[in-house]
Design a protein around this motif. Structure first.
Motif, PDB file in Angstrom:
ATOM      1  N   CYS A 148       0.852  -1.189   0.000  1.00  0.00           N
ATOM      2  CA  CYS A 148       0.000   0.000   0.000  1.00  0.00           C
ATOM      3  C   CYS A 148       0.889   1.240   0.000  1.00  0.00           C
ATOM      4  O   CYS A 148       1.764   1.381   0.861  1.00  0.00           O
ATOM      5  CB  CYS A 148      -0.906  -0.009   1.231  1.00  0.00           C
ATOM      6  N   ILE A 149       0.686   2.139  -0.965  1.00  0.00           N
ATOM      7  CA  ILE A 149       1.417   3.407  -1.025  1.00  0.00           C
ATOM      8  C   ILE A 149       0.509   4.506  -0.478  1.00  0.00           C
ATOM      9  O   ILE A 149      -0.605   4.707  -0.970  1.00  0.00           O
ATOM     10  CB  ILE A 149       1.834   3.761  -2.465  1.00  0.00           C
ATOM     11  N   ILE A 150       0.981   5.209   0.540  1.00  0.00           N
ATOM     12  CA  ILE A 150       0.193   6.292   1.140  1.00  0.00           C
ATOM     13  C   ILE A 150       0.974   7.593   1.008  1.00  0.00           C
ATOM     14  O   ILE A 150       2.131   7.680   1.423  1.00  0.00           O
ATOM     15  CB  ILE A 150      -0.107   6.019   2.627  1.00  0.00           C
ATOM     16  N   THR A 151       0.341   8.587   0.424  1.00  0.00           N
ATOM     17  CA  THR A 151       0.962   9.901   0.267  1.00  0.00           C
ATOM     18  C   THR A 151       0.341  10.883   1.248  1.00  0.00           C
ATOM     19  O   THR A 151      -0.881  11.039   1.286  1.00  0.00           O
ATOM     20  CB  THR A 151       0.774  10.428  -1.171  1.00  0.00           C
ATOM     21  N   GLY A 152       1.183  11.536   2.015  1.00  0.00           N
ATOM     22  CA  GLY A 152       0.688  12.446   3.049  1.00  0.00           C
ATOM     23  C   GLY A 152       0.515  13.867   2.585  1.00  0.00           C
ATOM     24  O   GLY A 152       1.201  14.770   3.053  1.00  0.00           O
ATOM     25  N   ASN A 153      -0.370  14.089   1.638  1.00  0.00           N
ATOM     26  CA  ASN A 153      -0.617  15.445   1.157  1.00  0.00           C
ATOM     27  C   ASN A 153      -1.389  16.258   2.188  1.00  0.00           C
ATOM     28  O   ASN A 153      -2.347  15.772   2.785  1.00  0.00           O
ATOM     29  CB  ASN A 153      -1.421  15.413  -0.153  1.00  0.00           C
ATOM     30  N   ALA A 154      -0.998  17.497   2.388  1.00  0.00           N
ATOM     31  CA  ALA A 154      -1.676  18.365   3.353  1.00  0.00           C
ATOM     32  C   ALA A 154      -3.016  18.830   2.804  1.00  0.00           C
ATOM     33  O   ALA A 154      -3.109  19.268   1.662  1.00  0.00           O
ATOM     34  CB  ALA A 154      -0.799  19.573   3.675  1.00  0.00           C
ATOM     35  N   PRO A 155      -4.085  18.723   3.583  1.00  0.00           N
ATOM     36  CA  PRO A 155      -5.398  19.181   3.118  1.00  0.00           C
ATOM     37  C   PRO A 155      -5.476  20.702   3.097  1.00  0.00           C
ATOM     38  O   PRO A 155      -4.842  21.382   3.896  1.00  0.00           O
ATOM     39  CB  PRO A 155      -6.352  18.611   4.170  1.00  0.00           C
ATOM     40  N   SER A 156      -6.254  21.242   2.188  1.00  0.00           N
ATOM     41  CA  SER A 156      -6.436  22.695   2.103  1.00  0.00           C
ATOM     42  C   SER A 156      -7.669  23.081   2.914  1.00  0.00           C
ATOM     43  O   SER A 156      -8.765  23.277   2.375  1.00  0.00           O
ATOM     44  CB  SER A 156      -6.579  23.123   0.640  1.00  0.00           C
ATOM     45  N   LEU A 157      -7.470  23.183   4.229  1.00  0.00           N
ATOM     46  CA  LEU A 157      -8.607  23.448   5.098  1.00  0.00           C
ATOM     47  C   LEU A 157      -8.832  24.926   5.365  1.00  0.00           C
ATOM     48  O   LEU A 157      -9.926  25.345   5.703  1.00  0.00           O
ATOM     49  CB  LEU A 157      -8.391  22.740   6.448  1.00  0.00           C
ATOM     50  N   PHE A 158      -7.780  25.729   5.229  1.00  0.00           N
ATOM     51  CA  PHE A 158      -7.869  27.112   5.671  1.00  0.00           C
ATOM     52  C   PHE A 158      -7.529  28.082   4.535  1.00  0.00           C
ATOM     53  O   PHE A 158      -6.682  27.787   3.690  1.00  0.00           O
ATOM     54  CB  PHE A 158      -6.917  27.353   6.844  1.00  0.00           C
ATOM     55  N   PRO A 159      -8.181  29.220   4.513  1.00  0.00           N
ATOM     56  CA  PRO A 159      -7.879  30.227   3.490  1.00  0.00           C
ATOM     57  C   PRO A 159      -6.536  30.891   3.784  1.00  0.00           C
ATOM     58  O   PRO A 159      -6.002  30.779   4.882  1.00  0.00           O
ATOM     59  CB  PRO A 159      -9.028  31.230   3.647  1.00  0.00           C
ATOM     60  N   LYS A 160      -6.009  31.590   2.786  1.00  0.00           N
ATOM     61  CA  LYS A 160      -4.762  32.328   3.001  1.00  0.00           C
ATOM     62  C   LYS A 160      -5.015  33.481   3.970  1.00  0.00           C
ATOM     63  O   LYS A 160      -6.018  34.180   3.877  1.00  0.00           O
ATOM     64  CB  LYS A 160      -4.241  32.864   1.670  1.00  0.00           C
ATOM     65  N   ILE A 161      -4.078  33.655   4.883  1.00  0.00           N
ATOM     66  CA  ILE A 161      -4.230  34.672   5.933  1.00  0.00           C
ATOM     67  C   ILE A 161      -3.019  35.593   5.892  1.00  0.00           C
ATOM     68  O   ILE A 161      -1.879  35.130   5.796  1.00  0.00           O
ATOM     69  CB  ILE A 161      -4.353  33.993   7.313  1.00  0.00           C
ATOM     70  N   ASN A 162      -3.276  36.893   5.977  1.00  0.00           N
ATOM     71  CA  ASN A 162      -2.192  37.868   5.896  1.00  0.00           C
ATOM     72  C   ASN A 162      -1.359  37.921   7.175  1.00  0.00           C
ATOM     73  O   ASN A 162      -0.160  38.167   7.140  1.00  0.00           O
ATOM     74  CB  ASN A 162      -2.747  39.264   5.589  1.00  0.00           C
ATOM     75  N   ASN A 163      -2.015  37.713   8.322  1.00  0.00           N
ATOM     76  CA  ASN A 163      -1.300  37.745   9.595  1.00  0.00           C
ATOM     77  C   ASN A 163      -0.324  36.557   9.676  1.00  0.00           C
ATOM     78  O   ASN A 163      -0.731  35.399   9.621  1.00  0.00           O
ATOM     79  CB  ASN A 163      -2.311  37.691  10.750  1.00  0.00           C
TER      80      ASN A 163
END
Length: 341
Positions: free
Chosen positions: A21-36
């Motif tokens: 089994c090959i598992i790739t740990g891609n980060a989910p895009s849960l949050f919008p871009k933030i300037n702070n």
């Protein structure tokens, strides 16, 4: 076919005699871009924690497989994956950038060593003996896997006359090819190549998806190819007789080059720094490029590579396609899995 490492692992697993089994740990895009900046860092940490907890769940679900190969993970956050899957014993970690980070950062090295002690097995591209540089004993290294970076022949019948005029066709073509990314040192490499080209009858080619790093530089007389698409990228590599890599030691000393693998796949010679992994890529199992110690040696290395292009015998490339084939990768994985079972 582009020699993408993740794709190579997936295709090799299909050829394996074992259930991998090959598992790739891609980060989910849960949050919008933030300037702070502080909030941005906080949300990045939260995202990575969530990602690696999810990665651990995927590892746990695959616990009955003969092997679980994890690709693309964050060394410091993999601990969260371990917490939810520590009972899965057949886990192999593909250490791509992770070894480079451990080489640069003692804390990262310590964390990676902890994963070794909890019986994770490492897949190290080219040679696992470099772990000895990080303080591992020889008997400890033997548990881990050396896996040559796969190379698949991608020779095509691209018509170079469509890219070059008659004057350009007669010259040897030397390229700076690949994605514009930190550590690839593109602008400095072009500076060096512009000086070297005064002594050699060559056509310089820049093939990239982002030319902003060359802003303000004189690009007159240089062939520019936008490689935003895979077809354009492969066409640019095919058009070159030699590609030049001048990557930063702090980013690539213990890393393979996907561009080098892709260039070899289209029978284009490679000039690269004498870094352990890249040197292995161009010299094993046969010489398909030239390495150099520092930038002052680059011109000589390029001259030697251009001499290689004059030889019509391409058996060195064929050796790479055989010894670095997907079937060979699958056989190496099978042997290691059997030894560790």
């Amino acid at each position: 076919m582009r020699n993408n490492l993740e794709l190579m692992l997936i295709e090799s697993a299909k050829l394996s005699k074992n259930d991998i089994c090959i598992i790739t740990g891609n980060a989910p895009s849960l949050f919008p871009k933030i300037n702070n900046i502080l909030l941005q860092k906080l949300f990045k940490i939260i995202t990575l924690v969530i990602n690696h907890v999810d990665l651990g769940r995927k590892i746990n679900r695959a616990k009955d497989k003969d092997a679980v190969i994890v690709y693309s993970f964050s060394t410091e956050f993999l601990f969260f994956s371990f917490l939810v899957s520590f009972w899965t014993k057949n886990v192999y970690l593909v250490n791509n950038h992770n070894v480079q980070q451990a080489y640069q950062n003692p804390v990262m090295n310590l964390i990676l060593k902890i994963y070794h002690y909890v019986k994770y097995k490492f897949i190290i591209l080219e040679t696992s003996t470099i772990l000895m540089d990080l303080g591992y004993q020889k008997q400890e290294v033997e548990r881990h896997i050396s896996l040559p970076h796969s190379v698949v022949s991608s020779i095509n019948s691209a018509n170079k006359s469509e890219l070059f005029d008659d004057g350009e066709m007669s010259k040897k073509k030397v390229g700076i090819i690949g994605e514009s990314r930190k550590g690839k040192n593109f602008s400095n490499t072009l500076d060096l190549m512009l000086k070297i080209s005064k002594n050699l009858d060559i056509l310089l080619i820049i093939g990239t998806d982002d030319f902003s790093c060359f802003e303000g530089m004189d690009l007159q007389g240089i062939k520019l190819i936008n490689t935003s698409t895979n077809d354009a990228y492969m066409a640019a590599l095919t058009a070159c007789d030699v590609v030049v890599l001048n990557y930063e030691k702090s980013k690539y000393f213990y890393r393979c080059s996907g561009v080098a693998a892709d260039a070899i796949g289209v029978q284009t010679y490679v000039v690269c720094p004498d870094f352990p992994f890249m040197s292995s890529q161009v010299n094993y199992p046969a010489k398909v490029g030239v390495v150099y110690q520092d930038e002052t040696d680059l011109e000589l290395a390029l001259q030697q590579a251009l001499e290689l292009t004059l030889d019509p015998d391409k058996s060195a490339f064929e050796s790479h396609y055989m010894q670095r084939s997907l079937a060979k990768t699958a056989a190496i994985l099978d042997q290691a899995i059997q030894a560790n079972s």
